[in-house]
Enzyme design. Sequence first.
Site, mmCIF file in Angstrom:
data_model
loop_
_atom_site.group_PDB
_atom_site.id
_atom_site.type_symbol
_atom_site.label_atom_id
_atom_site.label_comp_id
_atom_site.label_asym_id
_atom_site.label_seq_id
_atom_site.Cartn_x
_atom_site.Cartn_y
_atom_site.Cartn_z
ATOM 1 N N TYR A 106 -25.205 -52.574 -8.874
ATOM 2 C CA TYR A 106 -24.144 -52.580 -9.970
ATOM 3 C C TYR A 106 -24.162 -51.501 -10.861
ATOM 4 C CZ TYR A 106 -21.466 -54.518 -14.043
ATOM 5 O OH TYR A 106 -20.445 -54.300 -14.895
ATOM 6 N N TRP A 108 -21.158 -48.477 -13.566
ATOM 7 C CA TRP A 108 -19.993 -47.849 -13.444
ATOM 8 C C TRP A 108 -19.812 -46.425 -12.679
ATOM 9 C CZ3 TRP A 108 -15.753 -47.961 -17.482
ATOM 10 C CH2 TRP A 108 -15.643 -49.250 -17.738
#
Length: 764
Positions: A106, A108
Site C-alpha cells: 500500500y 501513494w
Amino acid sequence: MTTHLTHWGVFEADSDGTRLTSVRPWRGDPEPMPLIDNVASAQHHPTRIDQPYVRKGWLDRGPGGAGRGDEPFVPVSWETAFELLSEELNRVYREFGAESVYGGSYGWASAGRFHHAQGQLHRFLNCLGGYVRHVNSYSYGAASVLMPHVIADMSVIEGHATSKKVLAEHSELVVAFGGLSPKNSAVSPGGVSRHNTRTWIAAARDRGCRFVSISPLRDDIPAEAEATWVAPRPGSDAALMLALAQVLDADGLADNDFLDRYTVGYQRFARYVRGESDGVVKDPRWAAAITGVPAEVIRGLAHEMAAARTMVTVSWSMQRAEHGEQPLWLGVVLAAMLGQIGLPGGGFGHGYGSSSHVGEPSRGVSVPRFPQGGNGIDRFIPVARIADMLLNPGASFDYDGRRLTFPDIKLVYWCGGNPFHHHQDLARLRMAFTRPQTVVVHDGFWTATARHADIVLPATMSIERDDYGAGQNDRGFFPMKALTRPHGQSRDDYVIFTELAERVGVGKEFTEGRTSHEWLRHLYEEWQSQVSAELPEFDEFWDSERIELPVPDPDQVLLADFRADPNLHPLATPSGRIEIFSETIDGFGYADCPGHPVWIEPEEWLGGLLARQFPLQLIANQPRTKLHSQLDVGAHSRSAKIGGREPVRLYPGDASARGLCDGDIVRIFNSRGSCLAGLVCDDAVAPGVAQLSTGAWYDPDPVDPSFCRHGNPNVLTADRGASSLSQGCTGQLALVEIEAYRSVLPEPAIDRPPATVDEGNPKG
Ligand SMILES: Nc1nc2c(c(=O)[nH]1)N[C@H]1C(S)=C(S)[C@@H](COP(=O)(O)OP(=O)(O)OC[C@H]3O[C@@H](n4cnc5c(=O)[nH]c(N)nc54)[C@H](O)[C@@H]3O)O[C@H]1N2
Ligand SMILES: Nc1nc2c(c(=O)[nH]1)N[C@H]1C(S)=C(S)[C@@H](COP(=O)(O)OP(=O)(O)OC[C@H]3O[C@@H](n4cnc5c(=O)[nH]c(N)nc54)[C@H](O)[C@@H]3O)O[C@H]1N2
Ligand SMILES: [Mo]
C-alpha cells in the site's frame, strides 16, 4: 523549462540536467501550494538511496528476520542485488507459493501513471503466479465497506459527488463534519492541476452561503468560509448527529415523503432515536453531555439545516477512527431526513476538503494505465491488518460478513509506500516485520520502511524519468518529461523489474518486448483509439504542455438520477433504496456495527475512563507541509519543524497547565509508545486536544523502538480495526499525555543514511 505533475500540484522547473535550478507553480493553478518546494530540495539529500543495499545479517546468515531494522547495510552492485533477489524469489515461490508473498504494498507512490510503483510491482508478481493483495485503503477503509450497503460504492460517492461549482451556486448551508481543510485539498491522487478550495468556498460565501465547521481545529476550514466553529469532543460526532436527527424527528422537520420514497428502515432507526428501543432519548441534552456541545447549539443547528438548502459533508478522517462507520452512516441519514439528496447544493458528501478531486466533475474518460495482468491466487487482507497478518498466520478474523484467515507470509515486497509511516502502533509493526524471511523495498529514500528491509533497491523520483499522468477527475493530462538524470545509481521500477523478470524467466510476459518509452507511446495510442479520434497524436501530446480532457457535466449532482426516478435508477443496495436500516449488516450480528447507526462509546476518547490517565486527545491528521511522509527532508517540510522535531499544537491553557511554553521540545506518551515533538501553543486547537500530524519519518530509539525521536504519531496510535465490519484504519485519534522532555535531547538519526559496512563489493 518544462512542467511536471505531482500529487500536490503542477510546477514549472528549470534544470541543469542534474538538479532543478528553479521551481515555480504552474501558471494555470489559481491556488498553488508551497509543497512543491519539497521536490528539488530533497532530490540529492543525504537520505536519497544511492545504490542497492543488502542487510548484513541477511547477507551473512541468509533469509530470516533477526536483526532486521538494527543491523547495518552492505552496499552491493546491481548485479549482486539482482542475483540475490532473483534466487530468493525463485526459492520462495518454489517452496511456499504465491500465498506466501505479500505484495499488497500500500502507498501513494508518485504521480505519473506508467511508473506507478504498485502497478509495476503487481504486474511483476502476477507474472510469477500472484501474491497476497490488500483491499480498501487507509484513507477510507470503513467507508468503502459500509457505503455500498447503505447508499453506493465509494467510486460513486467520490467520483460523482455534487460538483463544487454546484455547491458554490446553490448551497445555502454547508455543515462540514471534520471541516473542509485547505491543507488536505492541496492534494489529489495522481495529481491536481488547479487547486480551487478557497475559490469555491469564497464564491459560495459571497452569495450568502453559511458554513458550519464541526472540528477540533478552527483552521480545518479556510478563513474565506467565515465559518461558525463547533468543536465536539473528538470521536463523539455520532452522538451530535443523533441529536440533530432527534430534533428533526421530534419537531416535525423530517421530510417524510423523501424517507418513504427513497429509503428503507427509517422507523427502526427512529425508535432508537426516540429511546423506544433502549430507553434513552437521543435528544440534545443527552448529546451535550457526551459531546460538550451545548444543547441549544445542537437544536438551533437542526432547525437551520431544515430551513436551508443544506449540504451535509463528512470528512474521511471521521471514519478513520473507532466505530468510524457510525458518523458516516449518520451523515447519510441526516441528509435523507432533510430530503435533499439529489438536489443541487443539498444532500450528502464525503470528502469535500479531504482531497482536491472530490467535487471535481467526473471526466468523460480515464487515462492510460500500465496493465497489471491477473493475479493467480485470491487471498487478501483489509489493508490495515498488515501487522495482524504477519504476527498471526492462520488466525481467523471478521470482515464484512465473512470469516477470513491470515496467510503465512514469507516474503514482503514493498514499492511506493511506507508502512512505517502509515501503520499504527509502530513498535508492534516493527515486531511484525521481524516475522517474514525476507523483506524487499524499492524507494528513492531511506524511509523507515527501507531501513527495515533486507534488500533495498534505489528507485528514481518522478522528475528523473519520462511519464505522463492526470489526477482523478482532473481535466489536465500532462506529459511528464524527465527533468534531470537519476540520482546516483537509482533506476526506474520498470527497469528493475525488467531485469528481475528476465532472470526469473518471465521477461517476455513482463515487458511484452517494450522499453518504458515504447510503453508510453503504445498505451497512449491504444487509449487514443478507444477514446477519441480528436485527441492529438502521441508526438504532438508529448511536446505539448498538456491536453484538456472532456468533462461532460460540470453541474454534476450526486444521485440526481435516483431522485428523478428511483425505480428506473435504483441504488446498488439490496433494496435499491438508501438503507437507514441494513438487513445485511444486521444479519452479520456484529456488536460493534449493528443494523442501523448508533452511538458506541469508543475506548479512547475524552469522555472515557482512559482519559483520566491520558487526558489529551491526539489528532493524528494529515500534514500541511507534505504528502504523508514523502519528501519529509524537503525544504518546506523542514521549515515547520522545531529543533528538528515535528510540531505538536496544543491549546495555550493546556500548555501552561503543564508548565510548557511555545517552542519547547516535549514528550508525548501513552501506554503504547512515546515521541518527541516541538510545541506550538495555538488557540485554534480546542482544549483537551493535541494535534500532531503524520509524516515525520519514524526515528526509533535504538534501545526502545516505541520511542520516536522525531515525532511520528503512529508510535502512539492503536492498531485496531474500526469494527468487525470494515477492519478499517483508526489512526486519526488516540489518548495521550504531554510533558516537558527533561533528558538530554537525542540527535535525530533519520536525516542521515543508516549505518553501512563496505565488504569490498564494487560500487558499480
Ligand atoms: N495516525 C495516522 N496514520 C495514518 C493516517 C492518519 O490519518 N493518521 N492516514 C493514513 C492515510 S489516509 C494514508 S493514504 C497513508 C499514507 O501512507 P503512504 O502512502 O504509505 O505514505 P507515503 O509517504 O505517500 O509513501 C509513499 C512512499 O513511496 C515512495 N515513492 C514515491 N515514488 C516512488 C516510485 O516511483 N517508486 C518507488 N519504489 N517508491 C516511490 C516515497 O518515497 C514514499 O516513501 O497513511 C495513513 N496513516
Ligand atoms: N497536505 C496534505 N493533504 C493531504 C494529505 C497529506 O498527507 N497532506 N493526504 C491525503 C490523503 S491520502 C487523504 S486520505 C486525505 C485525508 O483527508 P481527511 O481524513 O479528511 O484529513 P485529516 O487531515 O486526517 O483530517 C481532517 C480533519 O478532521 C478533523 N477531525 C479528526 N477527528 C475528528 C472528530 O472526531 N470529529 C470531528 N468533527 N473532526 C475530526 C481533524 O481536525 C482533522 O484536521 O487527505 C489528503 N490530503
Ligand atoms: Mo489516504
